[in-house]
Structures are given as structure tokens and as C-alpha cells.
Design an enzyme around this catalytic site. Sequence first.
Site, PDB file in Angstrom:
ATOM      1  N   HIS A  47       5.985   6.097   3.161  1.00  0.00           N
ATOM      2  CA  HIS A  47       5.227   6.970   2.485  1.00  0.00           C
ATOM      3  C   HIS A  47       3.525   6.785   2.406  1.00  0.00           C
ATOM      4  O   HIS A  47       2.920   7.330   2.380  1.00  0.00           O
ATOM      5  CB  HIS A  47       5.750   7.036   1.083  1.00  0.00           C
ATOM      6  CG  HIS A  47       6.787   8.064   0.983  1.00  0.00           C
ATOM      7  ND1 HIS A  47       8.203   7.638   1.224  1.00  0.00           N
ATOM      8  CD2 HIS A  47       6.945   9.414   0.642  1.00  0.00           C
ATOM      9  CE1 HIS A  47       8.874   8.614   1.288  1.00  0.00           C
ATOM     10  NE2 HIS A  47       8.444   9.620   0.637  1.00  0.00           N
ATOM     11  N   GLY A  48       3.470   5.160   2.428  1.00  0.00           N
ATOM     12  CA  GLY A  48       2.014   4.738   2.416  1.00  0.00           C
ATOM     13  C   GLY A  48       2.053   3.385   2.499  1.00  0.00           C
ATOM     14  O   GLY A  48       2.787   2.564   2.196  1.00  0.00           O
TER      15      GLY A  48
END
Length: 487
Positions: free
Chosen positions: A324-325
Site C-alpha cells: 500500500h505504500g
Amino acid sequence: MLFNSFSYALFLPIVFILYWLIPQKFRWIILLMSSYYFYASWGPQYIAVILLTTIISYTAALLMKSRRKNRLYPKTILILSVTICVTILFFFKYFNFFTENLSFVLQKLSIPIQPFTLKLALPIGISFYIFQTISYLVDVYRGEIRAEKDFGIYAVYISFFPKVMQGPIERGKKLLPQLHTCQSFQYNQASYGLKLMAWGYFKKLVLADGLSVYVNQVYNNLPSYQGFSLILATFFFAIQLYCDFSGYTDIALGSAKILGINLTQNFRAPYFASSIKDFWGRWHISLSSWLRDYIYIPLGGNRVGKIRHAANIMITFLISGLWHGASWNYILWGGIHGAYQIIEGFFPWNSKTSPFQRNKHLHFLLCFITIPLTFLLVCFAWIFFRAATMQEAFYVLKNMFTGITHISVYLQDCALQMGLTFNHLIFNCLPILLLFIYDLTSLKTDVITFISRKRFFIRWPIYIFILLLILLFSEKGVSTEFIYMQF
């Protein structure tokens, strides 16, 4: 070009008309040209990355097929091609995160070194199409699908415009055959697609964008807020994120469906999940199934000892967080969900032999406890997902119950801090109630099909009502990005 932009409102009808007017054998050209035009609208430089990924995976799959008799050769090609794809993703998304953390560790060891960072724009949707190419390569290696010979068709598979930005992460075994199949226009399918898009726009424009005002107000200036304001903003964010992402997915699925193509369902009423495991069977289904099939099961899944099984779960969810990041917030968020699932495994009601699972009445009563509890646990984890830093996340946890001993003041302070009136609450709660009814009904039946089968004087007032809600509740002239575009 955003789904919720005027340019997309012009783009999609043009693609639709051209696609159905020309012969089947040339339709892939329309899809490829429109997909690359759509992707290039975010920056022509991004085309080079997605094209490079496409060429590498296409060539690697053909090489694996040509030397299948030699087992070592295909495996070498698979490892090399997957490594290149992961390296591309690492270079654009994680390089700066890695060098900054490496520099921090070395400085703690009294080794003075400054982090070397790159000023690179993250290509839109890179996490989605890189994972898609990896699944394709692994499936070809396993012999589950054949290597696609037609480069144009394969390029469409990677770049198909409805899903290239935020998924779903499509498997080759589902999408590639559809790109080869002779499609004929079907009114019912196109009608369903348009209605699904309308519902997606309702979730995005009315709910997600409407709630974002309050969420951003609080989370972008956390030191100014405390108490119930932090809890309410977190609750609003849970709804916002779901409506933003699932709204995008509905628009994507609807856009593909009017072209005769069926994409993977990515959400199934996730906030009605009765456990964290159940939640991940309903939320971002294409990612959770990808992680299960290409990370969790290859690690051994649940076919190992308890400690190893717990480690497999945790590794899978840490990778989910990292996907996700490039931030410790996301990694911790993934770790929290991993811990949830590990702990859940110790509770007897999750067992198939449990009386709670075998007895319908006991199961129904249990759901009254587990569904709200699961939602609260998910909301707790969303704090780390939404907060900009770890410090901000812990600020929320530290201050969310400040003043709760005086409940009336606790709630009044929230209203004053966030500028909420009774009318504001009704304005936001009515669409949330409609979402709740839709999701609850969808557990038993396809709501769109159910409404479509009703008589004219029943279904058309419903359609008009939804359109009026979109027109009245959405921000006029505002085209906001979708949250998952950053991933």
C-alpha cells in the site's frame, strides 16, 4: 483523466461507439489505443514504464513455454523476469524509503551518511499492474494458463483502461479469454453496467467526497482536535475509504461491462464481516486472493506448524501493508491485521466444528457481537492507514477518549470542533443509511438485478432518486482523485 471528470464522460461513449461499430478482430486495437491514451493522460512518461513491463513479461512467458521440457530453464526465466518487475516497482515506489531508513540505521551506528533520494513521480497504478504481470508469469510457469502469443491482446490485458489505475488485479485465466472471444452487444449487460457505474458515482461523489471534508479537516490538523472528534473522523474515514475505493471499482466494472467484458468483483459488503478473516474475503478481494495464492500458500499456508503458520500470516500481511505504500504506517497497519488473524485462530467459534458455526440461531446471535467488534477493530487499524506519520497515529490513540467521563460535553465538544450541526449529521447519515441498506441486501441478492426486474413505475423512481442524490449532494465542478491512486 479521472472517472469522475468531464473528459471521461466524453471518452467512454466514444470508445463504446467505436468498439461496437468495428469488426471483432479489430476491437483489441480500439481497446489498446484507448487504454494507452487514458494512461498517457496522466503523463506520457508513464507509458514507457507500463510498456517495458509488458514487453518483459510477454517475452518471458513465451521463453518459458518454448523450453518447458528443460525444467531449470523456465524457472530461471521466471525468477529473472519477476525480479525485474519487482525491481521496477522497488525503484519507483520504495527506493527513497529504503535509502532513508538505511541512512537512519547507519547514523545510529555512528556511520555518518546522508540518504540518497530520487525525485521520481510514482507511475499511476504501478502496484496493480506489476502484481498482475507477476501472477501471469507464475501461472504460465505452473502451466495453469498458456503464454499469450498475440502481443496486442496481452498489452490490452495489462493496460485495460477501466482497471489499470486501481484494479481489480485481474488474472490471465479470466481476462485473456474474454479478449479473444467474439463479443456481441447485449442490451441487458450494457444496462447493468451503466447502473453499476451510477451506484459507483453515488458512493464516490456523495459519500466519499462528502465525508472527506470532515476527515481532512481533522486529520490534516490533528493538534487542534481531541476527544470524540477523533473517533468520528476515523469512523467517517472508514466509510470514505470504502466508498472511494469500491465506488471506483463499480465504475471500472461498469465501464468494462458495457464493452462486454466482466472484471473481478473486488468488494462484498466488507463492513458486515463477522471476523477479520471474513473481512479480507470481502475487502479488496483481488489483492487478498493474490496474496493468498502467490505469497501465503507458497510459504506453506496452514499446512505447517502453529508457529510457522502464524509467521506465514504475519509475512503476508506485512507485504500487504508495504504494497500500500512506502511508510511504516502502512507496514504497521498490515502487521495489526496479521496479529488480528493470528489471535482469531485461538477462538473456538471460528472452527467449523464449533456449535456457533453449526447452529444457525447461535451463529445469528454471535454475529450481533462479532460484526460490530470486527468493524471497530478495522477502524482502529485505519488510524495508522490515514495518519500521515506514526506520531500522528499515536496522538489519535492518546487523545480520542479525552473528556469521555462527561459524555454530554464530550459529544458537544465534537460538534463544536468539527462544525457539525444536526442538519449536517442528517445530511451525511442519510446516504450512509442507503449504503447500509444496499450492502445488507446485497448479501442475499444482486440489488441491481432485483431492481431492474421491477415494473417501470417502481424501478424508474429509484433510478431518478439516485441521480438526484448525486446531483444534489455532490460537489459541483469538483473532480477529486481516488485515494487508492497513490498506491
